[in-house]
Write an enzyme that holds these catalytic residues in place. Sequence first.
Site, PDB file in Angstrom:
ATOM      1  N   SER A 146       0.831  -1.195   0.000  1.00 39.64           N
ATOM      2  CA  SER A 146       0.000   0.000   0.000  1.00 39.64           C
ATOM      3  C   SER A 146       0.872   1.254   0.000  1.00 39.64           C
ATOM      4  CB  SER A 146      -0.969  -0.047   1.193  1.00 39.64           C
ATOM      5  OG  SER A 146      -1.946   0.961   1.108  1.00 39.64           O
TER       6      SER A 146
ATOM      7  N   ASP B 107      -9.730  -2.834  -6.657  1.00 43.93           N
ATOM      8  CA  ASP B 107      -9.224  -2.164  -5.454  1.00 43.93           C
ATOM      9  C   ASP B 107      -9.690  -0.707  -5.462  1.00 43.93           C
ATOM     10  OD1 ASP B 107      -7.776  -0.992  -3.413  1.00 43.93           O
ATOM     11  OD2 ASP B 107      -5.820  -1.695  -4.093  1.00 43.93           O
TER      12      ASP B 107
ATOM     13  N   HIS C 280      -8.052  -4.518  -1.737  1.00 45.53           N
ATOM     14  CA  HIS C 280      -6.849  -3.835  -1.269  1.00 45.53           C
ATOM     15  C   HIS C 280      -6.188  -4.679  -0.188  1.00 45.53           C
ATOM     16  CE1 HIS C 280      -4.252  -0.357  -0.787  1.00 45.53           C
ATOM     17  NE2 HIS C 280      -4.425  -0.423   0.531  1.00 45.53           N
TER      18      HIS C 280
END
Length: 411
Positions: A220, A346, A375
């Site tokens: 991320s 996502d 995600h």
Amino acid sequence: RPPCAMDWQVLTRELSLYLENQVRVGFFGSGVGLSLVLGFGVAYACYYLNSIAKKPQLVASNDRFCRFLEEYCPVVTETYYPTIWCWEGRVQTLLRPFITSRPQVQYRNELIKTADGGQISLDWFDNNDSSYYPDASTRPTVLLLPGLTGTSRESYILHMIHQSETLGYRCVVFNNRGIAGEELLTPRTYCAANTEDLEAVIHHVHSLHPSAPFMAAGVSMGGMLLLNYLGKTGRDTPLMAAAIFSAGWNVFESVESLEKPLNWLLFNYYLTTCLQSSISRHRQMLEKLFDMDLVMKARTVREFDKQFTSVMFGYRSIDDYYEDASPCRKLKSVGIPVLCLNSVDDVFSPAHAIPVETAKQNANVALVLTSCGGHIGFLEGIWPRKCTYMDRVFKQFVQAVFEHGNKIFSM
């Protein structure tokens, strides 16, 4: 009694008589019930196999890199079967932290000083019991970068360390300033665009083990930070390669997606409160530079970044910060082999913002795009407690780099 009450009683009685006569042995024992269940099951299975379970899209301009991945990291070419009862991206994103197990990991903590007087917390998993690499000086090392408010205690980090342990590798987790329980010594935290702390950590780790093969993996925001660092340094890095998971490629598109009503309700507001919580402990230090009351009133990530992050790092506007933080703008300059895994569902990194065309112009870059996974989700199996698709990509790629990397380093 009113007529509607009489009608309801008649309907209830008739339904009870039907169930008693037609489904005497129970719903699943009746022909009608079994047919309905089987019919629904077959229809759902057909839909799942035709529309959900798919091979990922592998985007890479370098045929040699592609062949390397196909041979040593075959998971990126195999059909990904997301968990059949929670394949949708938002559901995967929400459930993963609660479903996946948390392997036990014993860390050794190290605090290192920075040039501006701050400190960074590193959590080491030395793997001194490694039978494959008993010599610590040459034991392969993986630097792990967690997400926006993540630390070394995140389940996805623990799983990466567990995978590395089985291969005999050493891991070190880079915790962003002020996140892992250590004190802020200066009124500064972190952001996706500023790579100074990451550069200091990479230099420090490499100086401790200069003979050890060295690579990094970012998740991320950790992946965004790592990409921005690689875009800045090109080939001038001690890292052999990098793996990136669920990076937000274009911050403008990411925040816009997160501000849609349902996504704001499910993710944006919670993430904003997490950011506020992460700095509230350091309020006394940060009040020297910021109106903390105003920062704490933010209700979106964009508002938080406008009042806090962009100001902290000296950007003239939030747009300047978001432009600098977007890895898509630096991908063409990456100078070492990088594998990037994203899911096209996502909401943190919308499919249309993934830089497919830019990736095709850099021989060092390979994108792996799954149709589902959300995600940092990538759940698979009926009860996805342990290994996820992301974990398998990480394990195979890290092993491929450390044990067969010479076949791509001459690209």
